[in-house]
Design an enzyme around this catalytic site. Structure first.
Site, PDB file in Angstrom:
ATOM      1  CE  LYS A  22      68.756   3.332 -48.456  1.00  0.00           C
ATOM      2  NZ  LYS A  22      67.372   3.408 -48.502  1.00  0.00           N
ATOM      3  CG  ASN A  23      67.134   6.655 -46.849  1.00  0.00           C
ATOM      4  OD1 ASN A  23      67.135   6.108 -47.754  1.00  0.00           O
ATOM      5  ND2 ASN A  23      66.660   6.209 -45.639  1.00  0.00           N
ATOM      6  CB  CYS A 116      56.933  -2.700 -47.623  1.00  0.00           C
ATOM      7  SG  CYS A 116      58.313  -2.393 -47.062  1.00  0.00           S
ATOM      8  NE  ARG A 121      58.520   1.868 -45.997  1.00  0.00           N
ATOM      9  CZ  ARG A 121      59.500   1.845 -46.644  1.00  0.00           C
ATOM     10  NH1 ARG A 121      60.192   0.815 -46.788  1.00  0.00           N
ATOM     11  NH2 ARG A 121      60.164   2.714 -46.753  1.00  0.00           N
ATOM     12  CG  ASP A 304      66.215   3.602 -41.657  1.00  0.00           C
ATOM     13  OD1 ASP A 304      65.135   2.868 -41.369  1.00  0.00           O
ATOM     14  OD2 ASP A 304      66.061   4.518 -42.136  1.00  0.00           O
ATOM     15  NE  ARG A 396      66.332  -1.560 -51.689  1.00  0.00           N
ATOM     16  CZ  ARG A 396      65.268  -1.288 -51.416  1.00  0.00           C
ATOM     17  NH1 ARG A 396      64.444  -2.476 -50.748  1.00  0.00           N
ATOM     18  NH2 ARG A 396      64.409  -0.310 -51.336  1.00  0.00           N
TER      19      ARG A 396
HETATM   20  N1  EPU Z   1      52.845   6.349 -43.867  1.00  0.00           N
HETATM   21  C1  EPU Z   1      51.556   6.411 -44.052  1.00  0.00           C
HETATM   22  N2  EPU Z   1      51.178   7.101 -45.195  1.00  0.00           N
HETATM   23  C2  EPU Z   1      51.920   7.529 -46.035  1.00  0.00           C
HETATM   24  C3  EPU Z   1      53.449   7.659 -45.712  1.00  0.00           C
HETATM   25  C4  EPU Z   1      53.967   6.871 -44.606  1.00  0.00           C
HETATM   26  O1  EPU Z   1      50.844   5.913 -43.428  1.00  0.00           O
HETATM   27  O2  EPU Z   1      51.521   8.319 -47.061  1.00  0.00           O
HETATM   28  C5  EPU Z   1      53.592   5.805 -42.256  1.00  0.00           C
HETATM   29  C6  EPU Z   1      54.275   4.533 -42.988  1.00  0.00           C
HETATM   30  O3  EPU Z   1      53.773   3.284 -43.143  1.00  0.00           O
HETATM   31  C7  EPU Z   1      55.268   4.331 -41.605  1.00  0.00           C
HETATM   32  C8  EPU Z   1      55.291   5.729 -41.022  1.00  0.00           C
HETATM   33  O4  EPU Z   1      54.219   6.446 -41.667  1.00  0.00           O
HETATM   34  O5  EPU Z   1      54.540   3.656 -40.440  1.00  0.00           O
HETATM   35  C9  EPU Z   1      56.528   6.741 -41.362  1.00  0.00           C
HETATM   36  O6  EPU Z   1      57.084   6.315 -42.873  1.00  0.00           O
HETATM   37  P1  EPU Z   1      57.811   7.617 -43.569  1.00  0.00           P
HETATM   38  O7  EPU Z   1      56.774   7.780 -44.581  1.00  0.00           O
HETATM   39  O8  EPU Z   1      58.623   8.394 -42.754  1.00  0.00           O
HETATM   40  O9  EPU Z   1      58.840   6.530 -44.374  1.00  0.00           O
HETATM   41  P2  EPU Z   1      59.306   6.457 -45.801  1.00  0.00           P
HETATM   42  O10 EPU Z   1      59.528   8.135 -46.067  1.00  0.00           O
HETATM   43  O11 EPU Z   1      58.535   5.785 -46.705  1.00  0.00           O
HETATM   44  C10 EPU Z   1      61.950   6.740 -45.261  1.00  0.00           C
HETATM   45  C11 EPU Z   1      63.168   6.213 -45.351  1.00  0.00           C
HETATM   46  C12 EPU Z   1      63.182   4.797 -44.454  1.00  0.00           C
HETATM   47  C13 EPU Z   1      63.138   5.088 -43.110  1.00  0.00           C
HETATM   48  C14 EPU Z   1      61.640   5.895 -42.989  1.00  0.00           C
HETATM   49  C15 EPU Z   1      61.381   6.131 -41.286  1.00  0.00           C
HETATM   50  C16 EPU Z   1      63.864   6.989 -47.568  1.00  0.00           C
HETATM   51  C17 EPU Z   1      64.074   6.666 -48.899  1.00  0.00           C
HETATM   52  N3  EPU Z   1      63.359   6.021 -46.769  1.00  0.00           N
HETATM   53  O12 EPU Z   1      61.006   5.849 -45.511  1.00  0.00           O
HETATM   54  O13 EPU Z   1      64.564   4.151 -44.718  1.00  0.00           O
HETATM   55  O14 EPU Z   1      62.950   3.769 -42.244  1.00  0.00           O
HETATM   56  O15 EPU Z   1      62.016   7.181 -43.661  1.00  0.00           O
HETATM   57  O16 EPU Z   1      62.861   7.027 -40.982  1.00  0.00           O
HETATM   58  O17 EPU Z   1      64.165   8.217 -47.222  1.00  0.00           O
HETATM   59  C18 EPU Z   1      66.025   2.608 -45.023  1.00  0.00           C
HETATM   60  O18 EPU Z   1      66.769   3.089 -45.699  1.00  0.00           O
HETATM   61  O19 EPU Z   1      66.404   1.104 -44.622  1.00  0.00           O
HETATM   62  C19 EPU Z   1      64.577   2.740 -44.739  1.00  0.00           C
HETATM   63  C20 EPU Z   1      63.474   1.970 -44.804  1.00  0.00           C
END
Ligand code: EPU
Length: 416
Positions: A22-23, A116, A121, A304, A396
């Site tokens: 998915k991701n 969230c 996030r 995850d 999801r």
């Molecule tokens: N963060 C910030 N600012 C930003 C972006 C992130 O502070 O602009 C923080 C977040 O709040 C978090 C950390 O950085 O504490 C890491 O977040 P990241 O941005 O890496 O997460 P994401 O890209 O929103 C993806 C996956 C998630 C997975 C995380 C971590 C996708 C679509 N989602 O989320 O997947 O947990 O990386 O590996 O790729 C899931 O599939 O259940 C899921 C939540």
């Protein structure tokens, strides 16, 4: 609301095939906005987030043809460079269209995601990166408006902390920017490398994807391409844990062991036997040992898989700690597991699990995607009936999980 009814106590035996990630599929779909030519994606999982992304691309102006796991996406023209609140609030990954829209259309209007279940996030790092590439960013009425009327230009972006979708968003913005871009402290997740592989097939020039430094040489235009999405390492990991927790024997087909190294190491430490060949086979141990884990960015132990690991540790002998470093509020499942008889104490970002505790079936509520998977795992070993409510969370990201688990002997069914 749909629920799962699970009767626990049966070891799982057999083969389970893993779906596409998915991701990895979500950013690949967003990348199709970067060209007017068709992008064909194979091995796309049939899960709800993918349907949400298809709807979002449709509102932007793309035609999305989905047949089984094949998607053909063609965005001849960007009609509306916008991700509306109605879609973003159901799926935060909607912010993945921000980079491609600014790169192709020179502007984007994307709703801020809001709260969230697993943590704050924010998307501030995506926005700071886009500013470095010359976009002007404003926030108004709950929306981010990004503009680069004369196109983006390459720049140096150093992420303050590692962000997976932030890296992907910036990568998609940089491929059409004028000149060179360097992304430092980039996410090294396999999903980032898979996106880069698709972009390269479309004509992008990228080096270093999958490492902490990604270099992009912008090109004027991208073409269509065909690309098969990598297998879902989190789904595969969840099934390895299902084999281990039930003391069964499962062969996971189509997964990549190199994407699962941290989990495989910990499972072996806990006493499960894992054989890596064409399939990844797990033989559950008679007696599981407690093992501490700390979630980290790839190649560390994936956040995850943290909830599902916690379910396993309730069945291990001794005390184990689980430290969550990626998200600040990702222990909601602990309270539900406790209702089933688990002994879990949370202190800040650390959970202490004391086992082995017998679990007994109970009514529990899924709070997010991975939390629901952990409750299903607990249900598979609990005495009597477990009712997992709000399974739309699991839909999801897991393709027909109840069918895949039933086929290897689990007593699980969906009720309306
Ligand atoms: N963060 C910030 N600012 C930003 C972006 C992130 O502070 O602009 C923080 C977040 O709040 C978090 C950390 O950085 O504490 C890491 O977040 P990241 O941005 O890496 O997460 P994401 O890209 O929103 C993806 C996956 C998630 C997975 C995380 C971590 C996708 C679509 N989602 O989320 O997947 O947990 O990386 O590996 O790729 C899931 O599939 O259940 C899921 C939540």
């Amino acid at each position: 609301m749909e629920k799962f009814l699970i009767h626990g106590g049966r070891p799982l035996h057999g083969r389970i095939a893993v779906s596409g990630a998915k991701n990895a599929a979500l950013p690949a779909m967003a990348a199709a906005l970067l060209t007017g030519e068709p992008v064909r994606l194979e091995n796309v999982p049939r899960v709800r987030d993918i349907r949400t992304m298809a709807r979002l691309l449709g509102t932007i102006g793309a035609e999305v043809d989905a047949a089984g796991g094949r998607h053909t996406i063609r965005c001849g023209e960007i009609r509306s460079p916008e991700a509306p609140y109605e879609l973003v609030k159901t799926m935060r990954a909607s912010s993945l269209v921000l980079g491609p829209l600014v790169a192709r259309a020179g502007r984007a209007r994307v709703s801020l995601p809001g709260g969230c279940a697993i943590g704050a996030r924010p998307i501030n790092l995506h926005l700071q990166g886009l500013e470095k590439l010359g976009a002007r960013i404003r926030q108004e009425h709950g929306y981010i408006e990004a503009e680069a009327p004369n196109g983006l230009r390459g720049g140096e972006v150093r992420f303050e902390r590692i962000t997976v979708t932030g890296t992907e968003d910036l990568l998609m913005a940089a491929v059409l920017a004028e000149g060179d871009t360097v992304l430092e402290n980039a996410a090294r997740e396999p999903e980032v490398a898979d996106l880069a592989a698709l972009l390269v097939r479309m004509g992008a020039r990228i080096e270093g994807a999958g490492t902490g430094t990604i270099r992009v040489h912008g090109v004027a235009r991208l073409a269509g391409a065909t690309h098969a999405i990598i297998p879902d390492r989190i789904e595969a990991g969840t099934f390895l844990l299902a084999g281990a927790i039930t003391g069964g024997e499962l062969a996971i087909t189509g997964a990549r062991a190199d994407h699962l190294a941290a989990l495989i190491d910990r499972l072996r430490e806990a006493g499960a036997e894992i054989k890596v060949g064409e399939d990844i086979e797990v033989h559950g141990a008679g007696r599981l040992a407690s093992v501490d884990v700390t979630t980290e960015e790839f190649p560390g132990f994936a956040t995850d898989l943290q909830a599902q690991w916690m379910a396993l540790m309730t069945q291990a002998h001794g005390a184990s700690t689980i430290t969550e470093t990626i998200f600040e509020n990702r222990f909601m499942h602990a309270l539900e597991l406790a209702r089933m008889g688990a002994d879990i104490v949370i202190e800040g970002r650390q959970a202490v699990v004391r086992g082995k505790t017998p679990l007994s079936g109970a009514g529990v509520i899924a709070s997010d995607l991975r939390a629901s998977a952990s409750l299903v795992l607990a249900g598979l070993v609990a005495a009597d009936e477990t009712v997992v409510d709000r399974v739309y969370h699991i839909d999801r990201g897991y393709e027909k999980i109840e069918e895949k688990l039933s086929a290897v002997g689990a007593r699980i069914r969906r009720v309306g």
